[in-house]
Structure formats: C-alpha cells, structure tokens
Scaffold this active site. Structure first.
Site, PDB file in Angstrom:
ATOM      1  N   LYS A  51       0.676  -1.294  -0.001  1.00 27.57           N
ATOM      2  CA  LYS A  51      -0.003  -0.006   0.221  1.00 27.57           C
ATOM      3  C   LYS A  51       1.040   1.267   0.086  1.00 27.57           C
ATOM      4  O   LYS A  51       1.735   1.597   1.082  1.00 27.57           O
ATOM      5  CB  LYS A  51      -1.106   0.023   1.250  1.00 27.57           C
ATOM      6  CG  LYS A  51      -2.135   1.243   1.070  1.00 27.57           C
ATOM      7  CD  LYS A  51      -2.894   1.116   2.170  1.00 27.57           C
ATOM      8  CE  LYS A  51      -4.330   1.753   2.047  1.00 27.57           C
ATOM      9  NZ  LYS A  51      -5.116   1.203   1.136  1.00 27.57           N
ATOM     10  N   ASP A 148     -12.545   3.954  10.117  1.00 28.20           N
ATOM     11  CA  ASP A 148     -13.094   3.944   8.778  1.00 28.20           C
ATOM     12  C   ASP A 148     -13.548   2.598   8.251  1.00 28.20           C
ATOM     13  O   ASP A 148     -13.096   1.997   7.489  1.00 28.20           O
ATOM     14  CB  ASP A 148     -11.746   4.256   8.056  1.00 28.20           C
ATOM     15  CG  ASP A 148     -12.231   4.613   6.365  1.00 28.20           C
ATOM     16  OD1 ASP A 148     -13.506   4.942   6.199  1.00 28.20           O
ATOM     17  OD2 ASP A 148     -11.454   4.585   5.309  1.00 28.20           O
TER      18      ASP A 148
END
Length: 396
Positions: A51, A148
């Site tokens: 990522k 999130d």
C-alpha cells in the site's frame, strides 16, 4: 477504491524495488490517498500487498511520524480477522513515498461482493460481521481505533476468510496537513455523529460503523443518502438509522435490535466496543440457529484481474555517469603544431597566375575598344548636328 489498468505508462512504480527488498508488480486498486499493488518480498520469496501512499504525504513530517507509529502498533496485532502488517518504509527525501507491506489476501473486497450479489440473508451477514468484529475487538483491546469501517476495507479471500484492513491510516491522514476529498467521500456514509461534529473517535465510533455495515449487508444499501458527502454525513446528526426490516422484509427482529443499538446517536447508548457487539451477535446466531456459512470471494474483483496480468520487467538502474577526469595541463612546447597549408608557386586556386595576367590584359583591351568606339560615335553625331545647323537657312 476502484480498479485501474495494470502499470499504466504514467505509473513509475511497477518494476521497481522498494527499500531494496519489495518488488512492485501490478496495481490492484487506487484510492484518494494511496494505491495498492501486488508485490513480492525478494528476501523471503513471499507475495505481499504494497500500500503506497500518495507522494504528497512524503513531505509531511507529522504524517510520517504518525504513519510509522500506527504501522508498528498494528503490526503487533494478531487476529484471524485482521490483515497482517509486515513492514513499513519510504517517505525519505529523494526516496519512494511512504508504504506499508501487508498480507496479500487473494480474493476481493466486500464492496465488490455486494455489487455482485446484493443484500445477504441473516446467516451470510453474520458470517461477515463475526470476523470483522473479532478483528476490531483485538484492536480495541490494544487501544487502537479503526475510524473507517466500510466495505472497501473488508477483504474476503478465496478460502472464505474475512479480514479488515487499513488500521491507523485514517488517523495518520487526519493529523497530516493535507486533506483528501476522496477520503471524505468514501467514509461519509459510515461516519459516527461524533466524528461528524467534533472529529473525535473511540471504539464506539467503530461500533457505529459496524452497525451501518450490518444494515448494508442486510438491505443492500446504506441508511442515509444525499446530494453530497456533507449532506449524507449530517443526516445522522438529526435522524436515527431505520431498522433493516423496514427496508427489506424477512430480517429477524434480533438483527433490527443489533443495528439500532450499534447506531444509537448517543455513544453511551451503543455497545462499549466491538467485543461486546460481537458477543451479542454470537448470541443472536445461537438463538436463531443460523447455519455456518462460507463467505464467497467476489468473482469479478480487481485483485483477481491483477493476478492474471504478467509482472512488468524489472527496471534497471540508470548507468552511473563516468567519473569526471581532471583537466590535463599541456605545456606550450608540447602543443601540436598547427597544420601548414603550402601554396603552389605560380598558381591560385589551381589556376596559373599567367592565365590571370593575360585575362586581365584582354579585359583592358576590350574596355579601351569600347571607350574609343563610344567617343568616335559621339564625335560623328556632334559633327553631323553642327553641319545640319549651319545649312538650316539654305534648307528652308
């Protein structure tokens, strides 16, 4: 996140090696603050997910400090419902952007599964929620908050494993000097009222997000809609989440109660953390006698698409320029003699000088001839004119 073409020409990362260890192969997906790549740990010969944060975060010291701290904290967590974090790096001036090295989950996201299959029956929804709440509970015990919780951050493997990813990234981005509109757009439907009003978050905020996720699993949509992310976010300040059974028939009352308690506007009325919500879910499964269910991975996923693409050829480092040589001093006596151009005696440009002389004499004679001719002609005309003038009276 949205799937993208594999290593487009404008993407400089595929084919490179990060920190001399992690080869970047094919992009899986990209979002507002990062991109996820399929990669390979060259040292352990192990496939990994990389990522890579947007390069704009590389210059923010506050973000890098938070990013590294959160990565170390998440790497210490172990739970079947969590995507493992192996390493982190990057962010130095002149180097690659900040990146995380994570477990590669072969499969797809819950968002992709919902697009393919729509709402789930209670036993399937429970099979997804159980591991998600288990992973959140492990983080809450360690003092971490996800902030999130949404389908894009829930991964489903081809073996049926359900895992939640991206712990700590939202907090790191929120505390950076750089904001991201796409992060707000992706999170608005799952934000708790306190996150909207004050930005604060604790385990009960994750519980709220898990409640919205449960509603979407059972109904196929989120409870609030609006013309903008801000409108969607602020609706939860004045409105309670409706029961799933009011949207789709057949949802047991126990799941209605689970969703309503998890999404209460007052944090004190919610489950204290994911462990407590998970215990209630287990009790509901036992009470209803729901069968075990193996959650299928989405068929048409960005991850599957990337797995079928060949890895790009490794990028070779540019050849180092040759070392500059010091200027060599050459004494005047050693200077090479200038080339000498020898002239041919009696010739110019390959023509004899004598030829030039006779050509010049001929030009002079020709000029003299024309001068004499012009003078003679002029004299004759003048004489003729004088004679004619003298005899003009006789002619008349």
């Amino acid at each position: 996140m949205s799937a993208v073409d594999a290593y487009p020409p404008t993407d400089p990362l595929p084919g490179t090696v990060l920190d001399g260890r992690y080869r970047v192969d094919v992009m899986i997906a990209t979002g507002g603050m990062s991109a996820v790549y399929r990669g390979l740990d060259l040292r352990l010969d192990r496939p990994v997910a990389l990522k890579v944060m947007d390069s704009r975060y590389a210059g923010d010291a506050q973000f890098l400090t938070r990013f590294q701290r959160e990565a170390r904290a998440v790497a210490r967590l172990t739970d079947p419902g969590l995507v493992a974090v192996y390493d982190q790096g990057g962010g130095n001036v002149g180097g690659p952007p900040p990146f995380l090295v994570m477990e590669l989950v072969e499969g797809g996201t819950l968002r992709e599964l919902l697009r393919e299959r729509g709402p789930m029956p209670p036993h399937a929804a429970a099979a997804v929620l159980g591991p998600v709440l288990g992973g959140l509970a492990a983080a809450h015990r360690a003092g971490l908050v996800h902030r999130d919780v949404k389908p894009e951050n829930v991964l489903i493997s081809d073996d049926g494993d359900v895992k939640i990813a991206d712990f700590g990234l939202v907090r790191a981005v929120a505390e950076a000097k750089i904001t991201s509109t796409s992060v707000i757009l992706g999170t608005a439907a799952y934000l708790s009222p306190e996150q909207v009003s004050t930005g604060d978050a604790d385990p009960r905020s994750d519980v709220y997000g898990a409640g919205i996720l449960a509603f979407e699993l059972l109904t196929g949509r989120t409870p609030f809609v609006g013309d903008s992310a801000l409108a969607v976010a602020y609706q939860r300040m004045d409105n309670d989440v409706p029961t799933p059974s009011s949207v789709i028939a057949g949802v047991p009352a126990q799941f209605d109660d689970l969703v309503l308690r998890a999404t209460a506007r007052d944090p004190a009325a919610r489950y204290a953390d994911a462990r407590e919500m998970g215990a209630d879910l287990e009790a509901i499964v036992d009470e209803l006698g729901l069968p075990p269910f193996r959650v299928p991975a989405p068929t048409d996923s960005a991850q599957h698409a990337s797995a079928s693409l060949p890895a790009p050829p490794p990028r070779t480092a540019a050849a180092a320029p040759a070392p500059r040589q010091p200027t060599r001093t050459l004494p005047r006596d050693d200077w090479p003699a200038e080339p000498q151009y020898e002239s041919e005696t009696g010739r110019f440009a390959g023509i004899d000088i004598e030829d030039f002389y006779w050509a010049r004499q001929r030009a002079r004679r020709t000029l003299l001839f024309w001068v004499v001719a012009v003078l003679t002609l002029t004299a004759l005309i003048a004489a003729g004119a004088w004679t004619a003038g003298s005899n003009l009276n006789n002619l008349l």
